[in-house]
Write an enzyme that holds these catalytic residues in place. Structure first.
Site, PDB file in Angstrom:
ATOM      1  N   LYS A  80       0.851  -1.197   0.000  1.00 12.04           N
ATOM      2  CA  LYS A  80       0.000   0.000   0.000  1.00 12.04           C
ATOM      3  C   LYS A  80       0.882   1.240   0.000  1.00 12.04           C
ATOM      4  O   LYS A  80       1.942   1.271   0.649  1.00 12.04           O
ATOM      5  CB  LYS A  80      -0.885  -0.028   1.236  1.00 12.04           C
ATOM      6  CG  LYS A  80      -1.917   1.111   1.307  1.00 12.04           C
ATOM      7  CD  LYS A  80      -2.766   0.949   2.563  1.00 12.04           C
ATOM      8  CE  LYS A  80      -3.853   2.002   2.613  1.00 12.04           C
ATOM      9  NZ  LYS A  80      -4.681   1.853   3.833  1.00 12.04           N
ATOM     10  N   SER A 155      -9.480   1.864   3.058  1.00 10.86           N
ATOM     11  CA  SER A 155      -8.646   2.633   2.170  1.00 10.86           C
ATOM     12  C   SER A 155      -7.599   1.799   1.428  1.00 10.86           C
ATOM     13  O   SER A 155      -6.924   2.327   0.544  1.00 10.86           O
ATOM     14  CB  SER A 155      -7.938   3.746   2.944  1.00 10.86           C
ATOM     15  OG  SER A 155      -7.162   3.207   3.972  1.00 10.86           O
ATOM     16  N   SER A 179      -9.562  -0.421   7.327  1.00 11.80           N
ATOM     17  CA  SER A 179      -9.029  -0.245   5.980  1.00 11.80           C
ATOM     18  C   SER A 179      -8.383  -1.433   5.290  1.00 11.80           C
ATOM     19  O   SER A 179      -8.088  -1.327   4.103  1.00 11.80           O
ATOM     20  CB  SER A 179      -8.053   0.932   5.963  1.00 11.80           C
ATOM     21  OG  SER A 179      -8.803   2.117   6.145  1.00 11.80           O
TER      22      SER A 179
END
Lengths: 487, 90
Positions: A80, A155, A179
């Site tokens: 990420k 996210s 997330s």
């Protein structure tokens, strides 16, 4: 070699030299090249990945593979984009960091590299982790591979989508209020949010540092366990890590394990207020858990209604503080300082933040300002304490607490993006684990209409990852749901 | 009390974020709804201890120098020799 291979299988084949790390990495890169235009899972692809794979193959031919000490030998992993990777652009999906290249690796990244993993690229996310759909990125929306008109969740949407679209074998995300679990649920993959303090946050670019964790993502529970074995444990660079070492989470998972005499608590209010499709699949998952030997009881969480306001209050307050560092001086987006005074300079640089980030920083500023601190922040910290105490008291009699991961199935892109509050409410099931610092796993239990994955969430008390992994593994062996689209 | 245009303008200043006038009322509206939702916390009149994490945060490590970063200055864009240029404070 199938693209949907699991990490633990890939490691065997790579170590034996039945497959070369270079070949498999090349296939993944080719897949991304051909397919990611539709998904937009990646912000940056690592052009050094093939070189790195070649050096792994070289080490194996020199005898390294035989030792079996490198647990992720040759495994492509997506990271990420809020996790620092040395020499590889790290943007947090923000214009503020669109050219930022870290000079160091996050601790979890160096541990992955030490075990032979290959960093394939940096995945798309909601800017600075603020969002639940990966629609708030300066680099475009990530589309759900199961139905590209729908959101991938957030996210860590890019990480989840990369797994479901066969663009990586493993992925790292971060989890502040759900997330990794939210996108895992929406993309039909598995994710673990570990106990706060088990994994080092050194190198994780801060959003809300008392809530967030590095999250692990994969297409199988055993892979998740492998990732945990590699990344867990105390780090002298992160003083919030617990002083414990890692252990072997992956070797003793048993598909025929039984859980007789153990009890699961289901939070009634959450199930009652979920979409009917979700509650139907969730109830079906409960039957599977009962089949594994668990007894299921419904419980009430007295302070449940304060979970979301408490979470967002704390997250926004911490965000306003953590994002104060973006002033265009030492790193990140900047303008010419000559002739400018600092107020004007800072304000202009910081106008590059996206809308949701600006909103949260300003709300956080308001919450922490004199006169309001007692009303919002102190109350939120009290609510947090009450919720944690309540959850821990449930764990005195119950091994696990179960809920659907998300109260609704994945929705269409654009549906909730103009109404922040409507978006915040979907985090209800997931924020509990962040507030209390406890571990949680999300796993797929159904794919509604073939296009809308639904997830089950199981939470355990602090440092009980082993139990969660054992339950998830047994569940997966009993009721397997597809973790990826067709190649 | 709804969040006013002036209050949001002030918050934007405190946070040092430049926002065009035309958007200030849009933000005020959205933020107001969110704060309204947070008001639910007023219902809590319990005298609870605030949250503390598992780890004992009061211990400090020894003050030993560790060499960690190479080339850290390279990431600053506005540089002059070994200095980083910054806007004037006064």
């Amino acid at each position: 070699m199938r693209l949907d291979i699991n990490a633990y299988e890939l490691v065997e084949y790579t170590s034996d030299q039945s497959i070369s790390a270079e070949d498999f990495t090349a296939r993944i890169l080719e897949r991304i090249d051909k397919y990611d235009g539709r998904i937009n899972a990646y912000i940056t692809v690592n052009h050094d990945a093939l070189d790195h794979a070649r050096s792994i193959d070289k080490r194996i031919s020199e005898g390294y593979g035989k030792e079996r000490s490198m647990l992720l030998l040759g495994v492509p992993i997506a990271i990420k984009d809020n996790i620092s990777t040395e020499g590889l652009r790290t943007t947090c999906a923000s214009n503020i960091l669109k050219d930022y290249v870290p000079v160091y690796d996050a601790t979890v990244v160096s541990r992955l590299k030490k075990h032979g993993a290959i960093i394939i690229g940096k995945t798309n996310m909601d800017e600075f982790g603020m969002g639940s759909t990966t629609e708030f990125s300066a680099f475009g929306v990530t589309h759900n591979p199961w139905d590209t008109d729908r959101v991938a969740g957030g996210s860590s949407g890019g990480s989840a989508a990369s797994l479901a679209a066969l663009e990586s074998v493993l992925a790292l995300g971060s989890d502040t209020g759900g997330s990794v679990r939210c996108p895992a649920s929406f993309c039909s993959v598995v994710a673990l949010k570990p106990t706060y303090g088990l994994l080092s946050r050194y190198g994780l670019i801060s959003y809300a540092n008392s809530l967030e964790c590095i999250g692990l993502m994969s297409r199988s529970v055993k892979d998740l366990a492998l990732l945990l074995s590699v990344t867990a444990g105390h780090d002298t660079m992160d003083d919030t890590t617990l002083v414990i070492g890692s252990k072997d989470y992956h070797s003793r998972l048993n598909s025929v394990e039984e859980f007789k005499g153990m009890k699961i608590a289901v939070i009634k209010d959450i199930v009652d207020n979920s979409d009917p499709v979700v509650s139907r699949e969730f109830n079906s998952a409960l039957y599977t858990l009962q089949h594994l030997g668990f007894t299921v009881d419904y419980v009430d969480l007295k302070y449940l209604r304060y979970a979301l306001p408490a979470y967002y209050t704390i997250a926004m307050a911490e965000a306003s503080s953590n994002l104060a560092r973006y002033d265009g001086v030492r790193y990140g987006h900047t303008i010419q300082p000559d002739g400018m005074l600092w107020n004007g300079f800072y304000s202009m640089v910081r106008s590059e933040f996206g809308d949701e980030v600006k909103r949260r920083i300003m709300l956080g500023t308001y919450i922490l300002s004199s006169g309001y601190y007692g009303k919002y922040y102190m109350k939120a910290q009290m609510a947090r304490r009450l919720i944690m105490d309540e959850l821990l008291s449930i764990f005195k009699d119950y091994a696990i607490i179960a809920t659907p991961t998300m109260p609704i199935p994945p929705f269409k892109i654009g549906e909730r993006v103009d109404d922040p509050l409507k978006l915040y409410t979907i985090d209800l099931c997931t924020v509990l684990a962040n507030l209390a610092g406890i571990p949680a796993i999300s796993m797929p239990i159904a794919i509604h209409n073939g296009s809308m994955p639904i997830g089950l969430q199981i939470m355990g008390k602090h440092l009980n990852e082993e139990l969660l992994l054992r339950v998830a593994y047994a569940f997966e062996s009993t009721k397997y749901v597809r973790r990826c689209i067709d190649a | 009390m709804p969040l006013s245009y002036e209050e949001v303008k002030h918050l934007a200043y405190l946070a040092r974020i430049s926002i065009d006038d035309e958007y200030l009322s849009v933000y005020a509206n959205q933020m107001d709804k969110i704060l309204e939702y947070f008001n639910m916390l007023d219902e809590l009149n319990v005298d609870a201890e605030p949250y503390r994490s598992l780890k004992d945060m009061d211990s400090l490590r020894e003050d030993e120098v560790r060499e960690v970063y190479k080339d850290i200055l390279t990431i600053a864009k506005n540089r002059k020799d070994r200095f980083i240029k910054a806007p004037r404070i006064m």
